[in-house]
Design a protein around this motif. Structure first.
Motif, PDB file in Angstrom:
ATOM      1  N   LEU A   1       0.841  -1.185   0.000  1.00 16.62           N
ATOM      2  CA  LEU A   1       0.000   0.000   0.000  1.00 16.62           C
ATOM      3  C   LEU A   1       0.880   1.240   0.000  1.00 16.62           C
ATOM      4  O   LEU A   1       1.791   1.359   0.818  1.00 16.62           O
ATOM      5  CB  LEU A   1      -0.908  -0.034   1.228  1.00 16.62           C
ATOM      6  N   ARG A   2       0.604   2.188  -0.908  1.00 23.61           N
ATOM      7  CA  ARG A   2       1.402   3.402  -1.022  1.00 23.61           C
ATOM      8  C   ARG A   2       0.721   4.548  -0.265  1.00 23.61           C
ATOM      9  O   ARG A   2       0.079   5.421  -0.848  1.00 23.61           O
ATOM     10  CB  ARG A   2       1.594   3.748  -2.497  1.00 23.61           C
ATOM     11  N   ALA A   3       0.879   4.539   1.065  1.00 20.30           N
ATOM     12  CA  ALA A   3       0.291   5.598   1.886  1.00 20.30           C
ATOM     13  C   ALA A   3       0.893   6.958   1.572  1.00 20.30           C
ATOM     14  O   ALA A   3       0.286   7.997   1.861  1.00 20.30           O
ATOM     15  CB  ALA A   3       0.477   5.270   3.364  1.00 20.30           C
ATOM     16  N   ASP A   4       2.084   6.960   0.979  1.00 17.37           N
ATOM     17  CA  ASP A   4       2.737   8.227   0.650  1.00 17.37           C
ATOM     18  C   ASP A   4       2.016   8.982  -0.458  1.00 17.37           C
ATOM     19  O   ASP A   4       2.288  10.169  -0.679  1.00 17.37           O
ATOM     20  CB  ASP A   4       4.192   7.977   0.236  1.00 17.37           C
ATOM     21  N   LEU A   5       1.085   8.323  -1.161  1.00 17.24           N
ATOM     22  CA  LEU A   5       0.371   8.980  -2.256  1.00 17.24           C
ATOM     23  C   LEU A   5      -0.871   9.718  -1.779  1.00 17.24           C
ATOM     24  O   LEU A   5      -1.470  10.477  -2.538  1.00 17.24           O
ATOM     25  CB  LEU A   5      -0.026   7.945  -3.312  1.00 17.24           C
ATOM     26  N   LEU A   6      -1.268   9.490  -0.538  1.00 19.67           N
ATOM     27  CA  LEU A   6      -2.451  10.137   0.027  1.00 19.67           C
ATOM     28  C   LEU A   6      -2.074  11.366   0.839  1.00 19.67           C
ATOM     29  O   LEU A   6      -1.012  11.413   1.462  1.00 19.67           O
ATOM     30  CB  LEU A   6      -3.215   9.163   0.924  1.00 19.67           C
ATOM     31  N   ARG A   7      -2.973  12.354   0.837  1.00 17.19           N
ATOM     32  CA  ARG A   7      -2.830  13.528   1.689  1.00 17.19           C
ATOM     33  C   ARG A   7      -4.135  13.716   2.467  1.00 17.19           C
ATOM     34  O   ARG A   7      -5.220  13.583   1.891  1.00 17.19           O
ATOM     35  CB  ARG A   7      -2.559  14.801   0.866  1.00 17.19           C
ATOM     36  N   PRO A   8      -4.060  14.044   3.754  1.00 17.67           N
ATOM     37  CA  PRO A   8      -5.296  14.319   4.507  1.00 17.67           C
ATOM     38  C   PRO A   8      -5.885  15.660   4.088  1.00 17.67           C
ATOM     39  O   PRO A   8      -5.149  16.609   3.809  1.00 17.67           O
ATOM     40  CB  PRO A   8      -4.806  14.351   5.955  1.00 17.67           C
ATOM     41  N   TRP A   9      -7.214  15.750   4.058  1.00 23.13           N
ATOM     42  CA  TRP A   9      -7.843  16.991   3.609  1.00 23.13           C
ATOM     43  C   TRP A   9      -8.871  17.534   4.602  1.00 23.13           C
ATOM     44  O   TRP A   9      -8.813  18.707   4.978  1.00 23.13           O
ATOM     45  CB  TRP A   9      -8.495  16.795   2.236  1.00 23.13           C
ATOM     46  N   ALA A  10      -9.841  16.722   5.025  1.00 21.09           N
ATOM     47  CA  ALA A  10     -10.899  17.249   5.893  1.00 21.09           C
ATOM     48  C   ALA A  10     -11.566  16.113   6.649  1.00 21.09           C
ATOM     49  O   ALA A  10     -11.355  14.937   6.355  1.00 21.09           O
ATOM     50  CB  ALA A  10     -11.927  18.025   5.075  1.00 21.09           C
ATOM     51  N   ASN A  11     -12.391  16.483   7.624  1.00 21.63           N
ATOM     52  CA  ASN A  11     -13.125  15.512   8.438  1.00 21.63           C
ATOM     53  C   ASN A  11     -14.546  16.041   8.648  1.00 21.63           C
ATOM     54  O   ASN A  11     -14.748  17.023   9.361  1.00 21.63           O
ATOM     55  CB  ASN A  11     -12.397  15.316   9.768  1.00 21.63           C
ATOM     56  N   TRP A  12     -15.513  15.395   8.011  1.00 23.03           N
ATOM     57  CA  TRP A  12     -16.913  15.795   8.110  1.00 23.03           C
ATOM     58  C   TRP A  12     -17.728  14.713   8.815  1.00 23.03           C
ATOM     59  O   TRP A  12     -17.523  13.521   8.577  1.00 23.03           O
ATOM     60  CB  TRP A  12     -17.507  16.018   6.717  1.00 23.03           C
ATOM     61  N   VAL A  13     -18.660  15.145   9.661  1.00 23.03           N
ATOM     62  CA  VAL A  13     -19.538  14.223  10.369  1.00 23.03           C
ATOM     63  C   VAL A  13     -20.980  14.538   9.980  1.00 23.03           C
ATOM     64  O   VAL A  13     -21.396  15.702   9.992  1.00 23.03           O
ATOM     65  CB  VAL A  13     -19.367  14.349  11.899  1.00 23.03           C
ATOM     66  N   THR A  14     -21.742  13.503   9.631  1.00 26.28           N
ATOM     67  CA  THR A  14     -23.133  13.669   9.235  1.00 26.28           C
ATOM     68  C   THR A  14     -23.954  14.279  10.374  1.00 26.28           C
ATOM     69  O   THR A  14     -23.769  13.913  11.534  1.00 26.28           O
ATOM     70  CB  THR A  14     -23.737  12.305   8.857  1.00 26.28           C
ATOM     71  N   PRO A  15     -24.861  15.218  10.069  1.00 28.25           N
ATOM     72  CA  PRO A  15     -25.695  15.822  11.113  1.00 28.25           C
ATOM     73  C   PRO A  15     -26.502  14.772  11.885  1.00 28.25           C
ATOM     74  O   PRO A  15     -26.784  13.682  11.386  1.00 28.25           O
ATOM     75  CB  PRO A  15     -26.630  16.752  10.324  1.00 28.25           C
ATOM     76  N   ILE A  16     -26.910  15.127  13.098  1.00 30.18           N
ATOM     77  CA  ILE A  16     -27.575  14.164  13.977  1.00 30.18           C
ATOM     78  C   ILE A  16     -28.965  13.774  13.489  1.00 30.18           C
ATOM     79  O   ILE A  16     -29.509  12.761  13.931  1.00 30.18           O
ATOM     80  CB  ILE A  16     -27.675  14.707  15.420  1.00 30.18           C
ATOM     81  N   GLU A  17     -29.549  14.532  12.570  1.00 27.74           N
ATOM     82  CA  GLU A  17     -30.884  14.186  12.069  1.00 27.74           C
ATOM     83  C   GLU A  17     -30.883  12.903  11.241  1.00 27.74           C
ATOM     84  O   GLU A  17     -31.914  12.244  11.112  1.00 27.74           O
ATOM     85  CB  GLU A  17     -31.446  15.334  11.203  1.00 27.74           C
ATOM     86  N   GLU A  18     -29.730  12.568  10.651  1.00 29.89           N
ATOM     87  CA  GLU A  18     -29.665  11.415   9.753  1.00 29.89           C
ATOM     88  C   GLU A  18     -29.675  10.100  10.530  1.00 29.89           C
ATOM     89  O   GLU A  18     -28.924   9.938  11.497  1.00 29.89           O
ATOM     90  CB  GLU A  18     -28.396  11.488   8.897  1.00 29.89           C
ATOM     91  N   PRO A  19     -30.479   9.124  10.075  1.00 31.72           N
ATOM     92  CA  PRO A  19     -30.424   7.803  10.708  1.00 31.72           C
ATOM     93  C   PRO A  19     -29.151   7.048  10.350  1.00 31.72           C
ATOM     94  O   PRO A  19     -28.736   6.149  11.079  1.00 31.72           O
ATOM     95  CB  PRO A  19     -31.664   7.091  10.156  1.00 31.72           C
ATOM     96  N   ARG A  20     -28.525   7.407   9.207  1.00 33.83           N
ATOM     97  CA  ARG A  20     -27.230   6.852   8.814  1.00 33.83           C
ATOM     98  C   ARG A  20     -26.201   7.973   8.910  1.00 33.83           C
ATOM     99  O   ARG A  20     -26.278   8.948   8.158  1.00 33.83           O
ATOM    100  CB  ARG A  20     -27.263   6.310   7.377  1.00 33.83           C
TER     101      ARG A  20
END
Length: 275
Positions: free
Chosen positions: A155-174
């Motif tokens: 696996l080439r982890a060196d090819l990935l870059r972190p960008w953002a972290n989003w969490v679904t709103p609490i209204e969603e059942p999923r």
């Protein structure tokens, strides 16, 4: 943070009328913005099948939930170690490993692009020989660790870059706690539309994708709209990959009025007061 335009409303029927009590616990997930050049960068997009239980009909980046086997420590790995990723992603090392593996696995399953190679210096140039293994990964007959080991790949982890972290709103059942990554399309590889989760897949500049949304030709979720806007401010793939990002969790809040439902982001006025 980029602010959503006032005209950004959530599609009718996308948001449940009631909030689960207690709210659903978010599932860890990973999504990857594949970008390519030269010239103005393009990003790979997919329009999800309308019947999908989450974000049906929306235009998104490849990605999905973390599989328990993504945390397998036997995965052959090159690039930043899990401890480095844990610091960037704001989680423990085990989850960081699983998120990176999920990002690579989901990208391969949904687009045919494989961020792996025989060693730390080379990459797979043609993924066609792995077509059957790709189907086996989708059906969970094969784990990522097993696939890489059987084919002598790392696996080439060196090819990935972190960008953002989003969490679904609490209204969603999923709900999903999704880490966004970015990666350049490897030389010689191509992204395809061979996935049952999307009705079309294509490359677009972020500016064009945003214009398509503005003119009603595609539907975008807020994280996708914000990310496309951020990508549109970069003039080259190299600039995108060199961008340093802060990965604080973004948890939107839904506000309703007589006309529509809108999302408030943490930097929006009224976010703290919104229920």
């Amino acid at each position: 943070m980029v602010q959503l335009p006032d005209r950004f409303t959530l599609p009718e029927g996308l948001i449940p009328s009631t909030t689960p009590d207690p709210p659903a616990i978010p599932r860890d997930a990973a999504t990857v913005m594949l970008v390519r050049g030269p010239g103005e960068p393009e990003v790979f997009l997919q329009r999800r099948v309308d019947a999908m239980p989450f974000a049906g009909g929306m235009t998104v980046f490849p990605g999905g939930g973390v599989d328990p086997r993504d945390a397998d420590t036997s995965v052959a790995w090159t690039g930043h170690e899990p401890a480095w990723w844990a610091e960037r992603l704001g989680c423990g090392e085990d989850l960081a490993r699983a998120l990176v593996c999920a990002a690579v696995r989901e990208t391969f399953e949904e687009s045919g692009v494989l961020l792996a190679g025989p060693d730390s210096e080379t990459l797979v140039a043609d993924t066609a020989p792995y077509a059957q293994a790709r189907h086996a990964l989708v059906s969970r007959e094969f784990s990522l660790a097993g696939f890489l080991a059987e084919n002598g790949l790392v696996l080439r982890a060196d090819l990935l870059r972190p960008w953002a972290n989003w969490v679904t709103p609490i209204e969603e059942p999923r709900r999903y706690d999704t880490r966004f990554f970015v990666a350049a399309l490897p030389d010689g590889q191509r992204a395809d539309d061979v996935t049952s989760e999307a009705v079309e897949a294509y490359w677009s500049t972020p500016r064009t994708a945003l214009r398509d949304w503005d003119e009603g030709r595609c539907g975008l979720l807020p994280p996708t709209w914000v990310t496309l806007t951020e990508l549109s401010r970069c003039s080259t793939v190299a600039e995108i990959l060199a961008t340093e990002r802060t990965m604080g969790k973004v948890v939107p809040k839904i506000v309703r009025n007589e006309d529509a439902a809108r999302l408030l982001l943490p930097t929006d006025p009224g976010y703290e007061e919104a229920q």
